[in-house]
Design a protein around this motif. Structure first.
Motif, PDB file in Angstrom:
ATOM      1  N   LEU A 153      42.896  47.285  46.752  1.00 29.07           N
ATOM      2  CA  LEU A 153      42.574  46.086  45.987  1.00 29.07           C
ATOM      3  C   LEU A 153      42.082  44.965  46.898  1.00 29.07           C
ATOM      4  CD1 LEU A 153      42.480  44.769  43.224  1.00 29.07           C
ATOM      5  CD2 LEU A 153      44.870  44.089  43.537  1.00 29.07           C
ATOM      6  N   LYS A 154      42.707  44.803  48.047  1.00 32.18           N
ATOM      7  CA  LYS A 154      42.252  43.794  49.010  1.00 32.18           C
ATOM      8  C   LYS A 154      40.814  44.070  49.424  1.00 32.18           C
ATOM      9  CE  LYS A 154      46.549  42.289  51.270  1.00 32.18           C
ATOM     10  NZ  LYS A 154      47.339  42.326  52.540  1.00 32.18           N
ATOM     11  N   LEU A 155      40.508  45.334  49.681  1.00 32.09           N
ATOM     12  CA  LEU A 155      39.149  45.705  50.061  1.00 32.09           C
ATOM     13  C   LEU A 155      38.151  45.307  48.978  1.00 32.09           C
ATOM     14  CD1 LEU A 155      37.203  47.334  51.964  1.00 32.09           C
ATOM     15  CD2 LEU A 155      37.683  49.297  50.493  1.00 32.09           C
ATOM     16  N   ALA A 156      38.476  45.617  47.724  1.00 35.81           N
ATOM     17  CA  ALA A 156      37.568  45.299  46.626  1.00 35.81           C
ATOM     18  C   ALA A 156      37.329  43.799  46.514  1.00 35.81           C
ATOM     19  CB  ALA A 156      38.125  45.849  45.318  1.00 35.81           C
ATOM     20  N   VAL A 157      38.377  43.014  46.645  1.00 33.83           N
ATOM     21  CA  VAL A 157      38.243  41.558  46.571  1.00 33.83           C
ATOM     22  C   VAL A 157      37.377  41.044  47.720  1.00 33.83           C
ATOM     23  CG1 VAL A 157      39.512  39.371  46.725  1.00 33.83           C
ATOM     24  CG2 VAL A 157      40.400  41.235  45.296  1.00 33.83           C
ATOM     25  N   GLU A 158      37.598  41.591  48.913  1.00 39.91           N
ATOM     26  CA  GLU A 158      36.830  41.152  50.079  1.00 39.91           C
ATOM     27  C   GLU A 158      35.366  41.540  49.972  1.00 39.91           C
ATOM     28  OE1 GLU A 158      38.915  42.976  53.280  1.00 39.91           O
ATOM     29  OE2 GLU A 158      40.673  41.659  53.113  1.00 39.91           O
ATOM     30  N   ILE A 159      35.091  42.754  49.529  1.00 38.76           N
ATOM     31  CA  ILE A 159      33.705  43.228  49.434  1.00 38.76           C
ATOM     32  C   ILE A 159      32.951  42.501  48.330  1.00 38.76           C
ATOM     33  CG2 ILE A 159      32.263  45.221  48.825  1.00 38.76           C
ATOM     34  CD1 ILE A 159      33.385  45.372  51.635  1.00 38.76           C
ATOM     35  N   THR A 160      33.627  42.274  47.223  1.00 36.50           N
ATOM     36  CA  THR A 160      32.963  41.685  46.056  1.00 36.50           C
ATOM     37  C   THR A 160      32.622  40.210  46.284  1.00 36.50           C
ATOM     38  OG1 THR A 160      34.156  43.240  44.653  1.00 36.50           O
ATOM     39  CG2 THR A 160      33.162  41.350  43.559  1.00 36.50           C
ATOM     40  N   LYS A 161      33.489  39.495  46.985  1.00 37.55           N
ATOM     41  CA  LYS A 161      33.237  38.090  47.334  1.00 37.55           C
ATOM     42  C   LYS A 161      32.911  37.227  46.115  1.00 37.55           C
ATOM     43  CE  LYS A 161      31.646  38.783  52.104  1.00 37.55           C
ATOM     44  NZ  LYS A 161      31.827  40.250  52.214  1.00 37.55           N
ATOM     45  N   GLY A 162      33.586  37.489  45.000  1.00 37.78           N
ATOM     46  CA  GLY A 162      33.410  36.649  43.830  1.00 37.78           C
ATOM     47  C   GLY A 162      32.126  36.864  43.065  1.00 37.78           C
ATOM     48  N   ARG A 163      31.349  37.893  43.415  1.00 37.53           N
ATOM     49  CA  ARG A 163      30.087  38.122  42.703  1.00 37.53           C
ATOM     50  C   ARG A 163      30.330  38.613  41.279  1.00 37.53           C
ATOM     51  NH1 ARG A 163      27.177  41.967  46.939  1.00 37.53           N
ATOM     52  NH2 ARG A 163      29.373  42.447  47.433  1.00 37.53           N
ATOM     53  N   ILE A 164      31.338  39.450  41.103  1.00 35.87           N
ATOM     54  CA  ILE A 164      31.751  39.923  39.783  1.00 35.87           C
ATOM     55  C   ILE A 164      33.279  40.005  39.800  1.00 35.87           C
ATOM     56  CG2 ILE A 164      29.642  41.200  39.214  1.00 35.87           C
ATOM     57  CD1 ILE A 164      31.041  43.762  40.117  1.00 35.87           C
ATOM     58  N   PRO A 165      33.922  39.974  38.644  1.00 33.17           N
ATOM     59  CA  PRO A 165      35.386  40.028  38.625  1.00 33.17           C
ATOM     60  C   PRO A 165      35.936  41.388  39.044  1.00 33.17           C
ATOM     61  CG  PRO A 165      34.515  40.025  36.394  1.00 33.17           C
ATOM     62  CD  PRO A 165      33.363  39.766  37.294  1.00 33.17           C
ATOM     63  N   VAL A 166      37.105  41.354  39.665  1.00 35.64           N
ATOM     64  CA  VAL A 166      37.815  42.556  40.089  1.00 35.64           C
ATOM     65  C   VAL A 166      39.134  42.632  39.333  1.00 35.64           C
ATOM     66  CG1 VAL A 166      38.927  43.758  42.010  1.00 35.64           C
ATOM     67  CG2 VAL A 166      36.789  42.500  42.392  1.00 35.64           C
ATOM     68  N   LEU A 167      39.311  43.716  38.590  1.00 39.24           N
ATOM     69  CA  LEU A 167      40.563  43.979  37.879  1.00 39.24           C
ATOM     70  C   LEU A 167      41.301  45.110  38.582  1.00 39.24           C
ATOM     71  CD1 LEU A 167      38.786  42.491  35.732  1.00 39.24           C
ATOM     72  CD2 LEU A 167      39.848  43.934  34.010  1.00 39.24           C
ATOM     73  N   SER A 168      42.606  45.122  38.434  1.00 40.64           N
ATOM     74  CA  SER A 168      43.388  46.241  38.943  1.00 40.64           C
ATOM     75  C   SER A 168      44.138  46.914  37.813  1.00 40.64           C
ATOM     76  CB  SER A 168      44.406  45.775  39.990  1.00 40.64           C
ATOM     77  OG  SER A 168      45.207  46.881  40.426  1.00 40.64           O
ATOM     78  N   GLY A 169      44.137  48.244  37.836  1.00 43.05           N
ATOM     79  CA  GLY A 169      45.004  48.984  36.946  1.00 43.05           C
ATOM     80  C   GLY A 169      46.457  48.786  37.341  1.00 43.05           C
ATOM     81  N   VAL A 170      47.337  48.766  36.344  1.00 41.40           N
ATOM     82  CA  VAL A 170      48.779  48.639  36.572  1.00 41.40           C
ATOM     83  C   VAL A 170      49.430  49.823  35.886  1.00 41.40           C
ATOM     84  CG1 VAL A 170      50.806  47.165  36.339  1.00 41.40           C
ATOM     85  CG2 VAL A 170      48.533  46.117  36.558  1.00 41.40           C
TER      86      VAL A 170
END
Length: 298
Positions: free
Chosen positions: A63-80
């Protein structure tokens, strides 16, 4: 960033090395390819992301990787997809700290809760975070079917905002609307029902095979959203033999094989899942190859 609950949100695969360890570099490349193709958001660590096969610290790292790579360009959701309400609370609070934009919340895993227990699970987890939440209903995979009237019992929980409907019955879209009005945003959760459910009111698509065919998926959704159903139907009919694989127990193996064949991922999975072999491998490869060979010009 604020989640705009509409459009194509791929259920992103967690890329693995042959030994079952996480390939973070390939996962990052995959995320970039999806963003470049024009997807509207990412769902990390869902069923396709092999959530339940990962250790807690691995989930956080992905999840940290996705947030870092995306850089706010599109939203990142996580499955729970935790086995207890307590562990789900811990995880969603970590997601909030990491910078996830939203959550896709499943029922508690392993134990088959009754409706009262299930509703309490969703309510309690939602109250533990400020993040907006999509409830994921997939009775075929998780043995719990959240009925339309049960969703209505959660209408007062403000951050429960959307539903990923994967019962396999497109009539549920209308039934949920009739039970709850427009209280919840509705998403299609089964790839091979995307056209049917969009016509009935789904405004988004949590898609597995977007991982392997991102441009085609985005084009299909755009046509559907614009009401260009004749043009959309041409892509949908081409795509459907592949999309049927999204509702199989081995969807992760099938999607990752398709990613390898289209050059955007690896086929490796983590046990207890095993690589495809024999006649099954031949049949699935042939179906995917036919789709590759007959790809529509966009």
């Amino acid at each position: 960033m604020q989640v705009n609950w509409t459009g194509v949100f791929p259920a992103v695969a967690t890329q693995m090395n042959e030994d079952g360890s996480i390939d973070f570099d390939m996962t990052a490349e995959q995320i970039e390819a999806l963003i470049e193709a024009g997807v509207d958001g990412l769902v990390m660590l869902g069923s396709v992301g092999e959530n339940t096969a990962l250790d807690p610290e691995e989930k956080i790292a992905v999840l940290k990787l996705a947030v870092e790579i995306t850089k706010g360009r599109i939203p990142v959701l996580s499955g729970v997809a935790e086995s207890s309400t307590r562990s789900a609370i811990r995880y969603v609070q970590e997601c909030e700290k990491i910078g996830a934009d939203g959550l896709m919340l499943l029922p508690g895993m392993v134990y088959t809760a009754d409706p009262r227990e299930n509703i309490e699970h969703f309510r309690t987890v939602a109250n533990a975070t400020k993040l907006p939440i999509m409830i994921y209903n997939n009775p075929g995979a998780y043995r719990i079917d959240i009925k339309p009237e049960e969703f209505n019992q959660l209408a007062d929980v403000k951050n429960l905002v959307a539903i990923k409907e994967s019962s396999g019955d497109p009539r549920r879209i209308t039934d949920i609307y009739n039970a709850c009005g427009d209280r919840f945003v509705l998403f299609c959760g089964m790839d091979d029902l995307v056209m049917e459910t969009q016509v009935l009111g789904a405004v988004g698509w949590i898609s597995g095979f977007t991982d392997a065919f991102p441009k085609e998926s985005v084009a299909l959704w755009k046509l559907l959203s614009e009401g260009k159903y004749k043009e959309a139907l041409e892509i949908y009919r081409w795509f459907t033999p592949v999309l049927h694989m999204d509702v199989h127990a081995k969807l992760v193996q099938y999607i990752k094989l398709a990613q390898e064949m289209t050059g955007v991922g690896k086929p490796h999975v983590r046990a207890p899942r095993l690589p495809l072999v024999g006649k099954e491998l031949e049949t699935i490869k042939a179906t995917i190859q036919k789709a590759i060979d007959t790809r529509p010009s966009l």
